[in-house]
Design a protein around this motif. Structure first.
Motif, mmCIF file in Angstrom:
data_model
loop_
_atom_site.group_PDB
_atom_site.id
_atom_site.type_symbol
_atom_site.label_atom_id
_atom_site.label_comp_id
_atom_site.label_asym_id
_atom_site.label_seq_id
_atom_site.Cartn_x
_atom_site.Cartn_y
_atom_site.Cartn_z
ATOM 1 N N GLN A 41 0.829 -1.205 0.000
ATOM 2 C CA GLN A 41 0.000 0.000 0.000
ATOM 3 C C GLN A 41 0.864 1.256 0.000
ATOM 4 O O GLN A 41 0.530 2.249 -0.650
ATOM 5 C CB GLN A 41 -0.948 -0.004 1.201
ATOM 6 C CG GLN A 41 -2.009 1.067 1.136
ATOM 7 C CD GLN A 41 -2.947 0.896 -0.050
ATOM 8 O OE1 GLN A 41 -3.187 -0.216 -0.514
ATOM 9 N NE2 GLN A 41 -3.460 2.006 -0.561
ATOM 10 N N LEU A 42 1.976 1.234 0.723
ATOM 11 C CA LEU A 42 2.900 2.374 0.722
ATOM 12 C C LEU A 42 3.420 2.639 -0.687
ATOM 13 O O LEU A 42 3.470 3.792 -1.134
ATOM 14 C CB LEU A 42 4.068 2.116 1.685
ATOM 15 C CG LEU A 42 5.161 3.193 1.702
ATOM 16 C CD1 LEU A 42 4.619 4.523 2.212
ATOM 17 C CD2 LEU A 42 6.343 2.720 2.541
ATOM 18 N N LEU A 43 3.783 1.580 -1.378
ATOM 19 C CA LEU A 43 4.276 1.742 -2.746
ATOM 20 C C LEU A 43 3.194 2.302 -3.659
ATOM 21 O O LEU A 43 3.439 3.228 -4.443
ATOM 22 C CB LEU A 43 4.811 0.415 -3.283
ATOM 23 C CG LEU A 43 6.096 -0.088 -2.623
ATOM 24 C CD1 LEU A 43 6.381 -1.521 -3.032
ATOM 25 C CD2 LEU A 43 7.262 0.824 -2.938
ATOM 26 N N ARG A 44 1.972 1.773 -3.558
ATOM 27 C CA ARG A 44 0.870 2.271 -4.402
ATOM 28 C C ARG A 44 0.560 3.729 -4.101
ATOM 29 O O ARG A 44 0.385 4.538 -5.016
ATOM 30 C CB ARG A 44 -0.381 1.414 -4.208
ATOM 31 C CG ARG A 44 -0.348 0.112 -4.958
ATOM 32 C CD ARG A 44 -1.717 -0.559 -4.987
ATOM 33 N NE ARG A 44 -2.209 -0.890 -3.658
ATOM 34 C CZ ARG A 44 -1.886 -1.988 -2.988
ATOM 35 N NH1 ARG A 44 -1.056 -2.872 -3.521
ATOM 36 N NH2 ARG A 44 -2.392 -2.223 -1.800
ATOM 37 N N ALA A 45 0.493 4.068 -2.828
ATOM 38 C CA ALA A 45 0.149 5.444 -2.454
ATOM 39 C C ALA A 45 1.237 6.429 -2.884
ATOM 40 O O ALA A 45 0.930 7.523 -3.380
ATOM 41 C CB ALA A 45 -0.086 5.533 -0.949
ATOM 42 N N SER A 46 2.488 6.053 -2.715
ATOM 43 C CA SER A 46 3.570 6.976 -3.083
ATOM 44 C C SER A 46 3.617 7.192 -4.597
ATOM 45 O O SER A 46 3.791 8.322 -5.066
ATOM 46 C CB SER A 46 4.918 6.482 -2.562
ATOM 47 O OG SER A 46 5.292 5.261 -3.165
ATOM 48 N N VAL A 47 3.417 6.126 -5.348
ATOM 49 C CA VAL A 47 3.384 6.259 -6.806
ATOM 50 C C VAL A 47 2.157 7.066 -7.236
ATOM 51 O O VAL A 47 2.226 7.906 -8.127
ATOM 52 C CB VAL A 47 3.425 4.875 -7.485
ATOM 53 C CG1 VAL A 47 3.143 4.973 -8.974
ATOM 54 C CG2 VAL A 47 4.781 4.220 -7.239
ATOM 55 N N GLY A 74 -4.349 13.262 -1.141
ATOM 56 C CA GLY A 74 -4.857 12.125 -0.383
ATOM 57 C C GLY A 74 -3.856 10.987 -0.333
ATOM 58 O O GLY A 74 -3.661 10.350 0.713
ATOM 59 N N SER A 75 -3.202 10.748 -1.443
ATOM 60 C CA SER A 75 -2.193 9.686 -1.488
ATOM 61 C C SER A 75 -0.986 10.035 -0.622
ATOM 62 O O SER A 75 -0.422 9.161 0.046
ATOM 63 C CB SER A 75 -1.756 9.437 -2.932
ATOM 64 O OG SER A 75 -2.837 8.924 -3.680
ATOM 65 N N ALA A 76 -0.592 11.298 -0.604
ATOM 66 C CA ALA A 76 0.528 11.725 0.240
ATOM 67 C C ALA A 76 0.174 11.586 1.721
ATOM 68 O O ALA A 76 1.012 11.177 2.534
ATOM 69 C CB ALA A 76 0.933 13.160 -0.099
ATOM 70 N N VAL A 77 -1.064 11.923 2.078
ATOM 71 C CA VAL A 77 -1.518 11.744 3.465
ATOM 72 C C VAL A 77 -1.480 10.256 3.822
ATOM 73 O O VAL A 77 -1.029 9.870 4.907
ATOM 74 C CB VAL A 77 -2.937 12.336 3.659
ATOM 75 C CG1 VAL A 77 -3.528 11.918 4.994
ATOM 76 C CG2 VAL A 77 -2.900 13.854 3.532
ATOM 77 N N GLU A 78 -1.950 9.428 2.903
ATOM 78 C CA GLU A 78 -1.921 7.978 3.117
ATOM 79 C C GLU A 78 -0.488 7.490 3.334
ATOM 80 O O GLU A 78 -0.234 6.666 4.228
ATOM 81 C CB GLU A 78 -2.546 7.284 1.911
ATOM 82 C CG GLU A 78 -2.677 5.804 2.047
ATOM 83 C CD GLU A 78 -3.331 5.160 0.835
ATOM 84 O OE1 GLU A 78 -3.439 3.922 0.855
ATOM 85 O OE2 GLU A 78 -3.727 5.859 -0.125
ATOM 86 N N CYS A 79 0.450 7.985 2.544
ATOM 87 C CA CYS A 79 1.864 7.603 2.719
ATOM 88 C C CYS A 79 2.342 7.934 4.127
ATOM 89 O O CYS A 79 3.013 7.123 4.772
ATOM 90 C CB CYS A 79 2.749 8.349 1.718
ATOM 91 S SG CYS A 79 2.703 7.703 0.068
ATOM 92 N N GLY A 80 2.015 9.137 4.576
ATOM 93 C CA GLY A 80 2.426 9.543 5.919
ATOM 94 C C GLY A 80 1.883 8.612 6.989
ATOM 95 O O GLY A 80 2.599 8.223 7.925
#
Length: 125
Positions: A41-47, A74-80
């Motif tokens: 999920q980290l990889l998907r969100a960061s990409v 939203g994806s950057a927040v998810e990464c955090g």
């Protein structure tokens, strides 16, 4: 409105790319089967953060760009959140996750700043 060379000239994209590269490196170093879902999920969100900035840039003069920036944020927040989870579970040491989390936060601020600037121009224009 296109005063930038291309999407890679955007500081928000540059930070998002740095986060994505760091996510790949963290995954290569700390991945284990029990944490597969978190790292995937980290990889998907960061990409997602990186490519939504890039894709939105292709629509610079339309309301589509701000929408892609919302998704990127939203994806950057998810990464955090995922980085915090990895740190708090002991899967990644704070010395490794903290710098990436900092870049994630900077990416969010840059994306939101760009979003507000573009949304204001579209409303006025």
């Amino acid at each position: 409105m296109r005063c930038m060379r291309d999407h890679t000239s955007l500081l928000a994209w540059q930070e998002a790319e740095a986060v994505a590269i760091s996510a790949v490196r963290l995954s290569r170093t700390y991945w284990r089967p029990s944490a597969r879902a978190i790292f995937d999920q980290l990889l998907r969100a960061s990409v997602s953060a990186q490519v939504n900035i890039a894709e939105g840039y292709a629509w610079t003069d339309s309301p589509t760009f701000p929408r892609h920036l919302q998704i990127a944020n939203g994806s950057a927040v998810e990464c955090g959140d995922l980085l915090r989870l990895l740190e708090r579970t002991g899967l990644v040491p704070p010395t490794e996750s903290a710098p990436v989390s900092g870049r994630c936060s900077r990416c969010q601020r840059l994306v939101l700043g760009l979003y507000h600037r573009l949304a204001g121009k579209l409303e006025a224009g």
